[in-house]
Design a protein around this motif. Structure first.
Motif: not given
Length: 531
Positions: A164-185
């Motif tokens: 919402g602050l217009k930041m580019k968000v990247i995440a490291f989490d071994p339990f985060l699936s590609e599908e969930k990451a895509e949903k979270m944008q």
């Protein structure tokens, strides 16, 4: 008798009233948690203990807590509870991980703003009557890359706010699936890439052996020059000494910490460094969060004590209220199967395997397995329950495994338990009929249909005529009435079994009389806790 709960820390009156409204006898003593001796004197009177951080639930206290079934922590952190000792005593430890998620996430965002614009230092300077406008040159968040280590509940909210602050968000989490990451944008990356690309790094993981010093000296050296680091999760995730050196060198442009390796943090290497924002573990410190976690822990403890629902437990599988209703008969069946195995097995058990078929495979099998293991262990230790049994089994070196499969037979589902000892394997299978009553359907590979009662008798013999008459005659002569009688055999003339549900316990005289007939290889009285 109504369950009794002690509230030994400061919870709101509204939360205390929840216990009363649910019919639970509650004592509200908010200062008692600070007096360990006084607490130890009365803890044996209570089924539940509701706490915040002041009460220390130690192994010594648990020794005194002879009736305690559940400890509820209003908040996330349970460092003040000896969870290993609680498990051994069969006490469930619950926390409330969702009541302060938004509050903690908002604090992380606030800390990121503070360190980006040097707000605390600028405020202090202005209060001192200075006007150092050129000294406090900040950076914008818009367009910057935020690296989120841990994209779970709180980390996920931070990701949403940062987008919402217009930041580019990247995440490291071994339990985060590609599908969930895509949903979270958000973009899912490995830790090395996150370190290299991030303008800001925020941590949202628990402190474990795997996450301790996840931002070590080596990993901090891999970060992008000018990075700013925010930690509102747990002290110990960042090597504070190494971070201090990199702040002094300028490689790290700023840091914002709400948590520290040692707390209370009255003397820390990060204190008084330029562009370091420090707060005293305020992540959950909002009026709304404190009320939310208090209400949540009261509801959770009430649900467990009244219905058996287990929510947000840290030392046993959770069972929702809805699951408790559906799974109740299946948990009872799992316990009965374990009890049968436990009473029939004198040799040390090396392994336990539980097969879940059909509808049982879609249930909370972790909870069902705990019930199986508890049933087995209770044969030699009646004080064991679903919490303590897996711990005791592990201490004894018992290997526990589970298997699930689709519906494979005449029943909609069943549970089969097999134990392995040095000398043999023993198995039993059961199901729950449409009437909600558990049944044994197979013992030693022999199909049966046995109703389960409080007092039962199990016999084995060669398949020869006269067994039914012998059993009926001996039991009748000794005044034992048969409620249900089930027979099964492998083949004509081969091994056969009988399972009887009777109205009274089978005493040693009856066992001796049956053995004296010479017709039985095994005669075993059994007891089951039938609800």
């Amino acid at each position: 008798m109504a369950p009794k709960v002690l509230v030994s820390d400061s919870l709101s009156e509204t939360a205390v009233q929840i216990f009363r409204d649910r019919g639970i006898d509650v004592d509200f003593m908010p200062k008692l948690g600070k007096d360990k001796d006084a607490l130890a004197e009365i803890i044996g009177n209570y089924d539940g203990l509701a706490i915040r951080s002041a009460t220390k639930v130690t192994a010594a206290l648990l020794e005194k807590a002879t009736n305690l079934k559940v400890v509820g922590r209003a908040g996330i952190g349970t460092d003040n509870v000896d969870k290993e000792a609680a498990s051994k005593h069969g006490v469930i430890v619950m926390n409330t991980p969702f009541g302060n998620m938004i509050t903690t996430a908002e604090h992380a965002i606030a800390m990121m703003f503070a360190v980006a614009r040097q707000i605390p230092e600028a405020s202090e300077s202005t209060h001192a009557g200075k006007w150092e406008k050129s000294k406090f040159m900040g950076v914008e968040l818009t367009g910057k890359t935020l690296g989120v280590i841990g994209a779970g509940n709180i980390g996920g909210i931070v990701c949403d706010r940062a987008r919402g602050l217009k930041m580019k968000v990247i995440a490291f989490d071994p339990f985060l699936s590609e599908e969930k990451a895509e949903k979270m944008q958000v973009e899912k990356v490995e830790l090395e890439e996150l370190l290299k690309r991030s303008d800001f790094i925020t941590l949202h993981v628990p402190l474990t052996d795997g996450t301790r010093n996840i931002l070590s000296k080596e990993n901090l050296a891999k970060t992008k020059p000018g990075v700013r680091i925010i930690n509102c999760a747990r002290g110990g995730l960042v090597d504070e000494e190494a971070l201090a050196e990199m702040l002094k060198s300028g490689h790290v442009a700023g840091a914002a910490f709400d948590v520290f390796a040692v707390e209370p943090a009255v003397d820390n290497v990060l204190f008084n460094l330029p562009n370091v924002v420090c707060t005293p573990h305020l992540g959950a410190s909002t009026t709304e969060a404190q009320e939310n976690v208090a209400l949540q822990v009261a509801e959770q403890m009430s649900n467990y004590l009244l219905t058996g629902a287990v929510e947000n437990a840290l030392n046993m599988p959770s069972i929702t209220a809805e699951e408790a209703k559906v799974m109740g008969p299946w948990i009872e069946l799992a316990g009965h199967e374990g009890a049968f195995i436990g009473q029939m097995t004198d040799d040390p058990i090396k392994a336990i395997n539980v097969l879940y078929d059909g509808v049982s495979a879609s249930m909370n099998t972790a909870a069902l397995t705990s019930a199986v293991v508890a049933g087995i262990m209770q044969a030699t230790n009646p004080d064991v329950n679903m919490v303590s049994a897996p711990v005791i089994a592990k201490e004894r070196g018992v290997q526990i495994s589970t298997t699930t499969q689709d519906k494979s037979g005449a029943f909609e589902g069943y549970i089969k338990v097999t134990v392995v000892t040095e000398n043999f394997e023993r198995s039993i299978a059961g199901t729950v009929f449409s009437d909600g009553k558990p049944r044994f359907i197979q013992i030693k590979g022999i199909n049966i249909d046995a109703e389960i009662g409080e007092h039962m008798l199990y016999t084995t013999n060669d398949d020869v005529p006269g067994i039914i008459g012998t059993l009926g005659g001996v039991l009748g002569d000794n005044g034992v009435n048969i409620a249900n009688f089930t027979l099964g055999r492998k083949a004509s003339g081969a091994e056969a079994i009988a399972v009887l549900y009777v109205d009274a316990p089978i005493d040693a005289n009856v066992v001796a009389a049956l053995k004296a007939t010479g017709k039985f290889k095994q005669v075993k009285p059994l007891q089951f806790d039938v609800k």
